[in-house]
Enzyme design. Sequence first.
Site: not given
Length: 451
Positions: A119, A131, A171, A383
């Site tokens: 991504k 993550k 998130d 971001s």
Amino acid sequence: MEYNIKNAYCKRVWDDVSTRYADQDHFLQAVGLVLQAISPAVDKMPELEKTAVLERLVEPERIIMFRVPWTDDKGVPHVNRGFRVQFNSAIGPYKGGLRFSPEVGLDVLKFLGFEQILKNSLTTLPMGGGKGGSDFDPHGKSEGEVMRFCQSFMTELYRHIGPDTDVPAGDKGVGGREVAWMFGQYKRITDSFTGVLTGKGLAFGGSLIRPEATGYGLIYFAECMLAKKGENFKGKTCLVSGDGNVAQYAVEKINQLGGKVITMSDSSGYILDEEGINAEKLAYVMEFRARREKIDAYVKKYPNAKFFKGEKPWGVKADLAFPCATQDEIYLEDAQKLVANGVKLVAEGANMPTRAEAIAYFQQNGVSFAPGKAANAGGVAVSGLEMSQNSERLSWTREEVDAKLKQIMTNIHDNAWETAKKFATEGDYVAGANIAGFVKVAEAMAAQGLV
């Protein structure tokens, strides 16, 4: 789920990964779909096997696990688990959100981190994939309890992140409030003011359009998909799942482009408003969502709408569908309902909300399907723009950021479209997005040697 992985190198890596991580269902689906999609490209890049690029791609560079002790308002101590999966830094510092939710564990975070690699690559910005998060559940907690948890979480995480190393964001379960508390703790511990987190408040380095970015970007991507068919949003009936940040701004942008959204949802069920969720109604959703009320609050104010407890909105007749809640929203039976009810386009606002067998069904039945790694890249794109503004000590206007976001999403769409045409089947966004994201990362990994 069996994956049609035709390249021998990809197949060998898949056999190894699927055996080693047989208990990690979400991670295996993410890896299986990618290896299936990139096989045609790997056929033309035999040099990758010599430096074990695929073996390295599917293993995180680093996994950090730690305990997070915190005290509730009654003085009772609790301990949760904290994680950061630093998956790949070939094209930039690790970049990916922090999720606070009970389902958080290595399986979920590895799948999210793996998806983030490609991504982030698609945005063309210099960001690697990562993550993190915790199995802490913020629901039902007081503001003081969530703040103390965030501070404790950052007290350990700060050792492993930095503006040129790893830049987390929010998130699920982590919004602007939580990011601000973590940023404050990082600044307190390190005595430095840097762009170490994104999604910050505007007063201390945040970017305009960041809250809207994932939802807006999703609809910009879908707008490009429709344009390829000579169509647009005007008069289209749309299904949206979720009622959080992504869903809210997806609905807002659909309304602006002339579409009509008739559903939203949360974990308790979904609402159906056949008159359409217009700007006034959406403002009310944002209002009660900010108070952490459930979606059935909508029908109390708008009694012409209906609430379906414990159900998903995929059995409603519509033209377009946008799953924006969480992973595992659309199974095969849901895909069959969507096709039967006339849906011709599905674009993922959430991360991997569609199971592999459902994706295959959409493709077999002529539904244009956009995977999250392409369609929901708007959030991480802005971001990245926030990181740029922080590095230069600048603040761009709302119009500047929105224009950059739209251009990035258009570029991602066009790259996926052209790559699919080159390597696979025209219009296959799954293959196009995966290959386009992979090639850039693979070339960087190969060039940097066996690291």
